[in-house]
Motif scaffolding. Structure first.
Motif, PDB file in Angstrom:
ATOM      1  N   LEU A 189       8.346 -27.675  -6.753  1.00  0.00           N
ATOM      2  CA  LEU A 189       8.556 -26.469  -5.960  1.00  0.00           C
ATOM      3  C   LEU A 189       9.864 -25.791  -6.325  1.00  0.00           C
ATOM      4  CD1 LEU A 189       7.313 -27.551  -2.416  1.00  0.00           C
ATOM      5  CD2 LEU A 189       6.237 -25.946  -3.987  1.00  0.00           C
ATOM      6  N   ILE A 190      10.921 -26.576  -6.470  1.00  0.00           N
ATOM      7  CA  ILE A 190      12.216 -26.015  -6.844  1.00  0.00           C
ATOM      8  C   ILE A 190      12.127 -25.344  -8.212  1.00  0.00           C
ATOM      9  CG2 ILE A 190      14.573 -26.648  -7.550  1.00  0.00           C
ATOM     10  CD1 ILE A 190      14.529 -28.705  -5.298  1.00  0.00           C
ATOM     11  N   GLY A 191      11.468 -25.996  -9.146  1.00  0.00           N
ATOM     12  CA  GLY A 191      11.376 -25.469 -10.507  1.00  0.00           C
ATOM     13  C   GLY A 191      10.423 -24.308 -10.657  1.00  0.00           C
ATOM     14  N   PHE A 192       9.573 -24.057  -9.634  1.00  0.00           N
ATOM     15  CA  PHE A 192       8.578 -23.010  -9.784  1.00  0.00           C
ATOM     16  C   PHE A 192       8.790 -21.811  -8.861  1.00  0.00           C
ATOM     17  CE2 PHE A 192       4.617 -20.993  -8.442  1.00  0.00           C
ATOM     18  CZ  PHE A 192       4.213 -20.470  -9.653  1.00  0.00           C
ATOM     19  N   VAL A 193       9.002 -22.025  -7.572  1.00  0.00           N
ATOM     20  CA  VAL A 193       8.952 -20.944  -6.591  1.00  0.00           C
ATOM     21  C   VAL A 193      10.015 -19.870  -6.860  1.00  0.00           C
ATOM     22  CG1 VAL A 193       9.177 -20.379  -4.143  1.00  0.00           C
ATOM     23  CG2 VAL A 193       7.872 -22.371  -4.833  1.00  0.00           C
ATOM     24  N   TYR A 194      11.271 -20.249  -6.885  1.00  0.00           N
ATOM     25  CA  TYR A 194      12.361 -19.287  -7.107  1.00  0.00           C
ATOM     26  C   TYR A 194      12.235 -18.605  -8.476  1.00  0.00           C
ATOM     27  CZ  TYR A 194      17.218 -17.664  -7.640  1.00  0.00           C
ATOM     28  OH  TYR A 194      18.335 -16.918  -7.865  1.00  0.00           O
ATOM     29  N   PRO A 195      12.039 -19.375  -9.564  1.00  0.00           N
ATOM     30  CA  PRO A 195      11.894 -18.718 -10.868  1.00  0.00           C
ATOM     31  C   PRO A 195      10.656 -17.822 -10.960  1.00  0.00           C
ATOM     32  CG  PRO A 195      12.465 -20.994 -11.174  1.00  0.00           C
ATOM     33  CD  PRO A 195      12.157 -20.825  -9.723  1.00  0.00           C
ATOM     34  N   ALA A 196       9.562 -18.222 -10.332  1.00  0.00           N
ATOM     35  CA  ALA A 196       8.359 -17.388 -10.373  1.00  0.00           C
ATOM     36  C   ALA A 196       8.605 -16.054  -9.671  1.00  0.00           C
ATOM     37  CB  ALA A 196       7.187 -18.119  -9.729  1.00  0.00           C
ATOM     38  N   TYR A 197       9.266 -16.103  -8.536  1.00  0.00           N
ATOM     39  CA  TYR A 197       9.588 -14.877  -7.806  1.00  0.00           C
ATOM     40  C   TYR A 197      10.430 -13.943  -8.669  1.00  0.00           C
ATOM     41  CZ  TYR A 197      11.865 -11.811  -4.430  1.00  0.00           C
ATOM     42  OH  TYR A 197      12.366 -10.727  -3.775  1.00  0.00           O
ATOM     43  N   PHE A 198      11.484 -14.478  -9.282  1.00  0.00           N
ATOM     44  CA  PHE A 198      12.346 -13.625 -10.090  1.00  0.00           C
ATOM     45  C   PHE A 198      11.698 -13.253 -11.422  1.00  0.00           C
ATOM     46  CE2 PHE A 198      15.487 -14.859  -6.985  1.00  0.00           C
ATOM     47  CZ  PHE A 198      16.143 -13.659  -6.802  1.00  0.00           C
ATOM     48  N   SER A 199      10.759 -14.039 -11.904  1.00  0.00           N
ATOM     49  CA  SER A 199      10.008 -13.657 -13.102  1.00  0.00           C
ATOM     50  C   SER A 199       9.124 -12.455 -12.812  1.00  0.00           C
ATOM     51  CB  SER A 199       9.151 -14.825 -13.593  1.00  0.00           C
ATOM     52  OG  SER A 199       9.950 -15.885 -14.011  1.00  0.00           O
ATOM     53  N   ILE A 200       8.500 -12.450 -11.646  1.00  0.00           N
ATOM     54  CA  ILE A 200       7.675 -11.303 -11.258  1.00  0.00           C
ATOM     55  C   ILE A 200       8.551 -10.063 -11.105  1.00  0.00           C
ATOM     56  CG2 ILE A 200       6.228 -10.352  -9.413  1.00  0.00           C
ATOM     57  CD1 ILE A 200       5.202 -13.267  -9.011  1.00  0.00           C
ATOM     58  N   LYS A 201       9.717 -10.244 -10.500  1.00  0.00           N
ATOM     59  CA  LYS A 201      10.641  -9.102 -10.385  1.00  0.00           C
ATOM     60  C   LYS A 201      11.071  -8.614 -11.768  1.00  0.00           C
ATOM     61  CE  LYS A 201      13.649  -8.660  -7.205  1.00  0.00           C
ATOM     62  NZ  LYS A 201      14.673  -8.689  -6.166  1.00  0.00           N
ATOM     63  N   ALA A 202      11.270  -9.536 -12.712  1.00  0.00           N
ATOM     64  CA  ALA A 202      11.651  -9.151 -14.073  1.00  0.00           C
ATOM     65  C   ALA A 202      10.525  -8.382 -14.754  1.00  0.00           C
ATOM     66  CB  ALA A 202      12.022 -10.390 -14.891  1.00  0.00           C
ATOM     67  N   PHE A 237      19.050 -30.703 -12.135  1.00  0.00           N
ATOM     68  CA  PHE A 237      18.873 -30.105 -13.459  1.00  0.00           C
ATOM     69  C   PHE A 237      18.186 -28.741 -13.356  1.00  0.00           C
ATOM     70  CE2 PHE A 237      16.086 -29.391 -17.121  1.00  0.00           C
ATOM     71  CZ  PHE A 237      17.028 -29.314 -18.132  1.00  0.00           C
ATOM     72  N   LEU A 238      17.123 -28.658 -12.555  1.00  0.00           N
ATOM     73  CA  LEU A 238      16.385 -27.403 -12.430  1.00  0.00           C
ATOM     74  C   LEU A 238      17.222 -26.321 -11.758  1.00  0.00           C
ATOM     75  CD1 LEU A 238      12.865 -28.797 -11.529  1.00  0.00           C
ATOM     76  CD2 LEU A 238      13.604 -27.798 -13.692  1.00  0.00           C
ATOM     77  N   VAL A 239      18.008 -26.711 -10.760  1.00  0.00           N
ATOM     78  CA  VAL A 239      18.896 -25.730 -10.125  1.00  0.00           C
ATOM     79  C   VAL A 239      19.909 -25.226 -11.141  1.00  0.00           C
ATOM     80  CG1 VAL A 239      20.715 -25.480  -8.380  1.00  0.00           C
ATOM     81  CG2 VAL A 239      18.553 -26.578  -7.777  1.00  0.00           C
ATOM     82  N   TRP A 240      20.453 -26.121 -11.972  1.00  0.00           N
ATOM     83  CA  TRP A 240      21.391 -25.710 -13.023  1.00  0.00           C
ATOM     84  C   TRP A 240      20.717 -24.764 -14.012  1.00  0.00           C
ATOM     85  CZ3 TRP A 240      21.819 -28.201 -18.192  1.00  0.00           C
ATOM     86  CH2 TRP A 240      22.890 -27.700 -18.933  1.00  0.00           C
ATOM     87  N   CYS A 241      19.459 -25.032 -14.351  1.00  0.00           N
ATOM     88  CA  CYS A 241      18.745 -24.187 -15.323  1.00  0.00           C
ATOM     89  C   CYS A 241      18.447 -22.790 -14.787  1.00  0.00           C
ATOM     90  CB  CYS A 241      17.439 -24.854 -15.746  1.00  0.00           C
ATOM     91  SG  CYS A 241      17.668 -26.157 -16.944  1.00  0.00           S
ATOM     92  N   MET A 242      18.273 -22.644 -13.494  1.00  0.00           N
ATOM     93  CA  MET A 242      17.932 -21.326 -12.949  1.00  0.00           C
ATOM     94  C   MET A 242      19.121 -20.620 -12.312  1.00  0.00           C
ATOM     95  SD  MET A 242      15.859 -22.212  -9.464  1.00  0.00           S
ATOM     96  CE  MET A 242      15.037 -23.697  -9.966  1.00  0.00           C
ATOM     97  N   ALA A 243      20.255 -21.262 -12.255  1.00  0.00           N
ATOM     98  CA  ALA A 243      21.414 -20.685 -11.579  1.00  0.00           C
ATOM     99  C   ALA A 243      21.837 -19.366 -12.236  1.00  0.00           C
ATOM    100  CB  ALA A 243      22.570 -21.677 -11.609  1.00  0.00           C
ATOM    101  N   PRO A 244      22.135 -18.367 -11.418  1.00  0.00           N
ATOM    102  CA  PRO A 244      22.559 -17.065 -11.973  1.00  0.00           C
ATOM    103  C   PRO A 244      24.048 -17.056 -12.323  1.00  0.00           C
ATOM    104  CG  PRO A 244      22.360 -16.925  -9.593  1.00  0.00           C
ATOM    105  CD  PRO A 244      21.943 -18.318  -9.971  1.00  0.00           C
ATOM    106  N   VAL A 245      24.410 -17.904 -13.256  1.00  0.00           N
ATOM    107  CA  VAL A 245      25.807 -18.018 -13.699  1.00  0.00           C
ATOM    108  C   VAL A 245      25.851 -17.940 -15.219  1.00  0.00           C
ATOM    109  CG1 VAL A 245      26.589 -19.366 -11.714  1.00  0.00           C
ATOM    110  CG2 VAL A 245      25.644 -20.546 -13.687  1.00  0.00           C
ATOM    111  N   THR A 246      27.034 -17.760 -15.769  1.00  0.00           N
ATOM    112  CA  THR A 246      27.147 -17.640 -17.227  1.00  0.00           C
ATOM    113  C   THR A 246      26.892 -18.971 -17.925  1.00  0.00           C
ATOM    114  OG1 THR A 246      29.526 -17.985 -17.043  1.00  0.00           O
ATOM    115  CG2 THR A 246      28.751 -15.709 -17.132  1.00  0.00           C
ATOM    116  N   TRP A 247      27.145 -20.095 -17.255  1.00  0.00           N
ATOM    117  CA  TRP A 247      26.911 -21.410 -17.851  1.00  0.00           C
ATOM    118  C   TRP A 247      25.556 -21.964 -17.421  1.00  0.00           C
ATOM    119  CZ3 TRP A 247      26.845 -24.512 -13.520  1.00  0.00           C
ATOM    120  CH2 TRP A 247      27.569 -24.061 -12.427  1.00  0.00           C
ATOM    121  N   ASN A 248      24.584 -21.071 -17.334  1.00  0.00           N
ATOM    122  CA  ASN A 248      23.217 -21.394 -16.944  1.00  0.00           C
ATOM    123  C   ASN A 248      22.612 -22.427 -17.897  1.00  0.00           C
ATOM    124  OD1 ASN A 248      20.254 -20.839 -17.461  1.00  0.00           O
ATOM    125  ND2 ASN A 248      20.558 -19.753 -15.539  1.00  0.00           N
ATOM    126  N   GLY A 249      21.988 -23.451 -17.348  1.00  0.00           N
ATOM    127  CA  GLY A 249      21.445 -24.547 -18.144  1.00  0.00           C
ATOM    128  C   GLY A 249      20.369 -24.147 -19.123  1.00  0.00           C
TER     129      GLY A 249
END
Length: 194
Positions: free
Chosen positions: A59-72, A115-127
Motif C-alpha cells: 500500500l505504501i509503495g503503490f497508493v501515494y505514487p499512483a496518485y501522483f503518477s496520475i497527477k503527472a 525504503f519505499l518512503v525514501w524512494c518516493m520522498a519529494p526531496v533532492t536525495w530521493n532514493g
C-alpha cells in the motif's frame, strides 16, 4: 520538544484524520494525542509481527505514487513524468529482487516500508533517482543492444505465434462452416463400415 509541538499542530489541523480523532475523543473521553500514539504503536507492531504485514509495504509503495503518477499524467510537466517513471522502474526492480532474496529476513517489511518512503520522498536525495542514475541506468546503457535484440526476438516470436493461432482459428471456422451446426451433426454408426 519541537517534535511534540509539531505533533500537536498536526493533531489540531482540520482534515479527515483529525475529524475522526475528534469524534473518537468525544465518544471515549481519551485525548486524541493518546489515540494517535496508540495507532502508531499498533501500526508499528503490526508491521513487525502482524498477519497482514506484506499488505502495508504494498500500500505504501503503490497508493501515494499512483496518485501522483496520475497527477503527472494530467499535468504537462516533463519533470513530473520523469520522476514517477523513475520511481516505478526502481519500485518494480526492487519488488522482484527483494521478494526473491530478502523477504525471509526478520524485519524485512519494516525496512521495505522505510525504503519505499525514501524512494518516493519529494526531496533532492530521493532514493529512486539515486538508484536509477547510479545503478539502473548505467547497467541498462551497458546492455541496451543485447536487451533490444532479445525484446525484438521475443516480439517476432509472439507475432509468429499470433499468426499461427489466428490461422488456426480461421481453419477451425472454415471447418465449422463446412460441417454446419455441430449440435445438429450426428456421427455415422461405426457398424455401417464393418
Amino acid at each position: 520538544m519541537d517534535y511534540f509541538k509539531m505533533e500537536m499542530a498536526l493533531l489540531n489541523e482540520n482534515n479527515f484524520v483529525t475529524d475522526l480523532l475528534v469524534t473518537m475523543e468525544e465518544k471515549t473521553g481519551i485525548q486524541r494525542k493518546y489515540t494517535a500514539s496508540d495507532c502508531r504503536i499498533i501500526g508499528a507492531l503490526n508491521l513487525l509481527f502482524g498477519y497482514g504485514v506484506p499488505l502495508i509495504p504494498n500500500l505504501i509503495g503503490f497508493v501515494y505514487p499512483a496518485y501522483f503518477s496520475i497527477k503527472a499524467i494530467e499535468s504537462k510537466e516533463k519533470d513530473d513524468y520523469t520522476h514517477w517513471l523513475t520511481y516505478w522502474v526502481v519500485y518494480r526492480l526492487f519488488s522482484v529482487t527483494s521478494d526473491i532474496f530478502l523477504s525471509c529476513f526478520p524485519l524485512y517489511y519494516a525496512v521495505e516500508c522505510l525504503f519505499l518512503v525514501w524512494c518516493m520522498a519529494p526531496v533532492t536525495w530521493n532514493g529512486s533517482d539515486i538508484l536509477y542514475f547510479r545503478v539502473v541506468r548505467p547497467v541498462f546503457l551497458r546492455h541496451q543492444a543485447t536487451l533490444d535484440s532479445v525484446v525484438n526476438n521475443l516480439s517476432d516470436k509472439a507475432k509468429n505465434m499470433d499468426d499461427t493461432v489466428t490461422k488456426g482459428e480461421t481453419q477451425t471456422h472454415k471447418l465449422d462452416l463446412y460441417c454446419g451446426d455441430a449440435e445438429k451433426f450426428t456421427a455415422p454408426d461405426a457398424n455401417e463400415y464393418w
